[in-house]
Design a protein around this motif. Structure first.
Motif, PDB file in Angstrom:
ATOM      1  N   PRO A  78     -29.828 -22.782  20.413  1.00 22.28           N
ATOM      2  CA  PRO A  78     -28.830 -23.070  19.378  1.00 22.28           C
ATOM      3  C   PRO A  78     -27.404 -22.977  19.893  1.00 22.28           C
ATOM      4  CG  PRO A  78     -29.871 -20.934  18.992  1.00 22.28           C
ATOM      5  CD  PRO A  78     -30.639 -21.589  20.087  1.00 22.28           C
ATOM      6  N   TYR A  79     -27.168 -22.151  20.938  1.00 16.94           N
ATOM      7  CA  TYR A  79     -25.841 -22.088  21.548  1.00 16.94           C
ATOM      8  C   TYR A  79     -25.474 -23.433  22.169  1.00 16.94           C
ATOM      9  CZ  TYR A  79     -26.155 -17.000  21.152  1.00 16.94           C
ATOM     10  OH  TYR A  79     -26.287 -15.730  20.671  1.00 16.94           O
ATOM     11  N   GLU A  80     -26.394 -23.978  22.941  1.00 14.45           N
ATOM     12  CA  GLU A  80     -26.164 -25.276  23.561  1.00 14.45           C
ATOM     13  C   GLU A  80     -26.065 -26.369  22.503  1.00 14.45           C
ATOM     14  OE1 GLU A  80     -25.353 -27.923  26.558  1.00 14.45           O
ATOM     15  OE2 GLU A  80     -25.458 -25.736  26.644  1.00 14.45           O
ATOM     16  N   ALA A  81     -26.884 -26.265  21.470  1.00 17.00           N
ATOM     17  CA  ALA A  81     -26.851 -27.256  20.394  1.00 17.00           C
ATOM     18  C   ALA A  81     -25.497 -27.275  19.704  1.00 17.00           C
ATOM     19  CB  ALA A  81     -27.956 -26.978  19.385  1.00 17.00           C
ATOM     20  N   ALA A  82     -24.888 -26.101  19.515  1.00 19.50           N
ATOM     21  CA  ALA A  82     -23.580 -26.048  18.861  1.00 19.50           C
ATOM     22  C   ALA A  82     -22.549 -26.841  19.659  1.00 19.50           C
ATOM     23  CB  ALA A  82     -23.131 -24.595  18.701  1.00 19.50           C
ATOM     24  N   GLN A  84     -23.256 -29.280  21.846  1.00 22.58           N
ATOM     25  CA  GLN A  84     -23.631 -30.693  21.880  1.00 22.58           C
ATOM     26  C   GLN A  84     -23.378 -31.384  20.543  1.00 22.58           C
ATOM     27  OE1 GLN A  84     -27.347 -31.713  23.722  1.00 22.58           O
ATOM     28  NE2 GLN A  84     -27.127 -30.182  25.323  1.00 22.58           N
ATOM     29  N   ILE A  85     -23.515 -30.648  19.462  1.00 25.17           N
ATOM     30  CA  ILE A  85     -23.198 -31.219  18.153  1.00 25.17           C
ATOM     31  C   ILE A  85     -21.710 -31.526  18.072  1.00 25.17           C
ATOM     32  CG2 ILE A  85     -22.984 -30.643  15.692  1.00 25.17           C
ATOM     33  CD1 ILE A  85     -25.742 -29.209  15.992  1.00 25.17           C
ATOM     34  N   ALA A  86     -20.868 -30.629  18.586  1.00 19.71           N
ATOM     35  CA  ALA A  86     -19.425 -30.891  18.623  1.00 19.71           C
ATOM     36  C   ALA A  86     -19.137 -32.147  19.439  1.00 19.71           C
ATOM     37  CB  ALA A  86     -18.687 -29.685  19.201  1.00 19.71           C
ATOM     38  N   ASP A  87     -19.784 -32.262  20.599  1.00 18.94           N
ATOM     39  CA  ASP A  87     -19.613 -33.465  21.416  1.00 18.94           C
ATOM     40  C   ASP A  87     -20.092 -34.712  20.675  1.00 18.94           C
ATOM     41  OD1 ASP A  87     -18.397 -32.548  23.751  1.00 18.94           O
ATOM     42  OD2 ASP A  87     -20.298 -31.960  24.652  1.00 18.94           O
ATOM     43  N   ALA A  88     -21.213 -34.593  19.976  1.00 17.59           N
ATOM     44  CA  ALA A  88     -21.776 -35.750  19.273  1.00 17.59           C
ATOM     45  C   ALA A  88     -20.829 -36.253  18.193  1.00 17.59           C
ATOM     46  CB  ALA A  88     -23.132 -35.392  18.664  1.00 17.59           C
ATOM     47  N   TYR A  89     -20.204 -35.330  17.440  1.00 18.35           N
ATOM     48  CA  TYR A  89     -19.243 -35.748  16.418  1.00 18.35           C
ATOM     49  C   TYR A  89     -18.090 -36.522  17.069  1.00 18.35           C
ATOM     50  CZ  TYR A  89     -20.977 -33.600  12.140  1.00 18.35           C
ATOM     51  OH  TYR A  89     -21.702 -33.310  11.022  1.00 18.35           O
ATOM     52  N   MET A  90     -17.584 -36.003  18.166  1.00 16.93           N
ATOM     53  CA  MET A  90     -16.470 -36.679  18.835  1.00 16.93           C
ATOM     54  C   MET A  90     -16.902 -38.030  19.383  1.00 16.93           C
ATOM     55  SD  MET A  90     -13.953 -35.165  21.764  1.00 16.93           S
ATOM     56  CE  MET A  90     -12.752 -36.186  22.611  1.00 16.93           C
ATOM     57  N   ASP A  91     -18.071 -38.076  20.016  1.00 18.66           N
ATOM     58  CA  ASP A  91     -18.528 -39.313  20.641  1.00 18.66           C
ATOM     59  C   ASP A  91     -18.823 -40.399  19.612  1.00 18.66           C
ATOM     60  OD1 ASP A  91     -18.269 -38.195  23.144  1.00 18.66           O
ATOM     61  OD2 ASP A  91     -20.360 -37.562  23.273  1.00 18.66           O
ATOM     62  N   SER A 129     -27.455 -29.885  10.892  1.00 19.41           N
ATOM     63  CA  SER A 129     -26.785 -29.169  11.968  1.00 19.41           C
ATOM     64  C   SER A 129     -26.798 -27.665  11.714  1.00 19.41           C
ATOM     65  CB  SER A 129     -25.337 -29.654  12.105  1.00 19.41           C
ATOM     66  OG  SER A 129     -25.274 -31.035  12.402  1.00 19.41           O
ATOM     67  N   ALA A 130     -26.547 -27.276  10.467  1.00 20.39           N
ATOM     68  CA  ALA A 130     -26.480 -25.848  10.124  1.00 20.39           C
ATOM     69  C   ALA A 130     -27.815 -25.158  10.364  1.00 20.39           C
ATOM     70  CB  ALA A 130     -26.045 -25.681   8.670  1.00 20.39           C
ATOM     71  N   ARG A 131     -28.904 -25.833  10.053  1.00 17.54           N
ATOM     72  CA  ARG A 131     -30.227 -25.224  10.268  1.00 17.54           C
ATOM     73  C   ARG A 131     -30.460 -24.922  11.745  1.00 17.54           C
ATOM     74  NH1 ARG A 131     -31.808 -28.853   6.045  1.00 17.54           N
ATOM     75  NH2 ARG A 131     -32.356 -30.484   7.557  1.00 17.54           N
ATOM     76  N   LYS A 132     -29.902 -25.758  12.614  1.00 15.29           N
ATOM     77  CA  LYS A 132     -30.105 -25.581  14.055  1.00 15.29           C
ATOM     78  C   LYS A 132     -29.279 -24.424  14.605  1.00 15.29           C
ATOM     79  CE  LYS A 132     -31.733 -26.895  18.089  1.00 15.29           C
ATOM     80  NZ  LYS A 132     -33.178 -26.933  18.407  1.00 15.29           N
ATOM     81  N   ILE A 133     -28.082 -24.221  14.101  1.00 16.44           N
ATOM     82  CA  ILE A 133     -27.163 -23.271  14.728  1.00 16.44           C
ATOM     83  C   ILE A 133     -26.931 -21.995  13.920  1.00 16.44           C
ATOM     84  CG2 ILE A 133     -25.964 -25.193  15.841  1.00 16.44           C
ATOM     85  CD1 ILE A 133     -23.674 -24.780  13.828  1.00 16.44           C
ATOM     86  N   LYS A 134     -27.539 -21.882  12.755  1.00 12.39           N
ATOM     87  CA  LYS A 134     -27.199 -20.801  11.832  1.00 12.39           C
ATOM     88  C   LYS A 134     -27.392 -19.411  12.431  1.00 12.39           C
ATOM     89  CE  LYS A 134     -31.741 -21.033   9.545  1.00 12.39           C
ATOM     90  NZ  LYS A 134     -32.265 -19.757  10.073  1.00 12.39           N
ATOM     91  N   ILE A 188     -13.043 -23.477  21.698  1.00 11.78           N
ATOM     92  CA  ILE A 188     -13.041 -23.118  20.275  1.00 11.78           C
ATOM     93  C   ILE A 188     -14.458 -22.816  19.797  1.00 11.78           C
ATOM     94  CG2 ILE A 188     -12.616 -24.022  17.947  1.00 11.78           C
ATOM     95  CD1 ILE A 188     -10.261 -25.608  19.194  1.00 11.78           C
ATOM     96  N   VAL A 189     -15.410 -23.661  20.197  1.00 17.16           N
ATOM     97  CA  VAL A 189     -16.808 -23.435  19.822  1.00 17.16           C
ATOM     98  C   VAL A 189     -17.278 -22.081  20.339  1.00 17.16           C
ATOM     99  CG1 VAL A 189     -19.185 -24.202  20.213  1.00 17.16           C
ATOM    100  CG2 VAL A 189     -17.413 -25.868  19.622  1.00 17.16           C
ATOM    101  N   ASP A 190     -16.980 -21.771  21.599  1.00 18.12           N
ATOM    102  CA  ASP A 190     -17.375 -20.486  22.162  1.00 18.12           C
ATOM    103  C   ASP A 190     -16.783 -19.320  21.375  1.00 18.12           C
ATOM    104  OD1 ASP A 190     -19.119 -21.063  24.255  1.00 18.12           O
ATOM    105  OD2 ASP A 190     -17.484 -21.485  25.655  1.00 18.12           O
ATOM    106  N   ARG A 191     -15.519 -19.439  21.003  1.00 15.79           N
ATOM    107  CA  ARG A 191     -14.855 -18.350  20.286  1.00 15.79           C
ATOM    108  C   ARG A 191     -15.467 -18.124  18.902  1.00 15.79           C
ATOM    109  NH1 ARG A 191     -13.116 -18.228  24.794  1.00 15.79           N
ATOM    110  NH2 ARG A 191     -10.921 -17.962  25.445  1.00 15.79           N
ATOM    111  N   MET A 192     -15.970 -19.194  18.303  1.00 11.23           N
ATOM    112  CA  MET A 192     -16.531 -19.064  16.954  1.00 11.23           C
ATOM    113  C   MET A 192     -17.965 -18.571  16.944  1.00 11.23           C
ATOM    114  SD  MET A 192     -15.072 -22.150  14.572  1.00 11.23           S
ATOM    115  CE  MET A 192     -15.697 -23.508  15.559  1.00 11.23           C
ATOM    116  N   LEU A 193     -18.674 -18.708  18.055  1.00 12.89           N
ATOM    117  CA  LEU A 193     -20.077 -18.319  18.096  1.00 12.89           C
ATOM    118  C   LEU A 193     -20.211 -16.812  18.317  1.00 12.89           C
ATOM    119  CD1 LEU A 193     -21.659 -21.159  20.247  1.00 12.89           C
ATOM    120  CD2 LEU A 193     -21.729 -20.899  17.763  1.00 12.89           C
ATOM    121  N   ALA A 194     -21.305 -16.260  17.793  1.00 14.25           N
ATOM    122  CA  ALA A 194     -21.624 -14.867  18.087  1.00 14.25           C
ATOM    123  C   ALA A 194     -21.976 -14.742  19.558  1.00 14.25           C
ATOM    124  CB  ALA A 194     -22.796 -14.408  17.218  1.00 14.25           C
TER     125      ALA A 194
END
Length: 203
Positions: A78-82, A84-91, A129-134, A188-194
């Motif tokens: 889920p860490y990697e997914a978070a 990649q999801i950010a990248d996917a939105y941008m792409d 997305s939320a189910r994957k990274i929650k 930013i993603v790293d800072r927001m993740l546990a």
């Protein structure tokens, strides 16, 4: 011989018009004139203006959903997914500038007569997305706020750019600027993740 007008052709033309002018400023007459057919032909192929808009959004959504689903299916962590999801939105937005423009129109109070747009096209993407990274998002933030911050950052950069460190602006049409922003986005993603769980040392 005149080329046959198809439903896809009508939706293509309407997409460009809705993205450039907005739903409220685009009439069926304008769509018909741009395609080179009568209003009755447009309605016969793609429905009235509201139906045409929703069909256009359906098509955009399916492409976006496919990219997010691909990340979810192929990524175990889920860490990697978070990330990649950010990248996917941008792409997705980089590959489909009309999609970004359509949402920018929406955020400027366009098509308020179709209030279900976010529930139809944003909420399902957020839910999957939320189910994957929650499990890796701190509970005081939560996955929906996490995704909201990611989306706001991506949309802000792609729409307005980023103030350059020394002078001027970094625009999203510059590859180096994109790479710079993408690196910031991942920070930013790293800072927001546990913090990821640590493996205890062997006894």
């Amino acid at each position: 011989m005149r080329e046959e007008v198809t439903r896809e052709r009508v939706i293509d033309v309407a997409t460009r018009l809705f993205a450039g002018l907005g739903y409220d400023m685009t009439s069926l007459e304008l769509v018909a004139d741009s395609v080179g057919v009568s209003v009755s032909t447009v309605v016969g192929l793609a429905g009235d203006k509201r139906q045409l808009y929703l069909q256009m959004m359906d098509r955009m959504y399916e492409e976006h959903r496919g990219r997010i689903q691909e990340v979810i299916d192929r990524t175990e962590s889920p860490y990697e997914a978070a990330h990649q999801i950010a990248d996917a939105y941008m792409d997705v937005f980089l590959a489909n500038p009309d999609l970004l423009a359509l949402w920018a129109q929406r955020w400027a109070s366009d098509a308020t007569g179709i209030p279900e747009v976010e529930d139809l096209y944003t909420r399902p993407l957020m839910q999957m997305s939320a189910r994957k990274i929650k499990d890796v998002v701190p509970p005081d933030l939560g996955p929906y706020a996490f995704l909201g911050v990611v989306i706001w950052c991506v949309n802000g950069f792609l729409s307005t750019g980023l103030l350059a460190p020394k002078k001027g602006m970094l625009r999203s049409d510059d590859v180096q600027a994109r790479n710079y922003f993408r690196a910031i986005l991942h920070i930013i993603v790293d800072r927001m993740l546990a913090p990821p769980p640590t493996t205890p040392p062997p006894a």
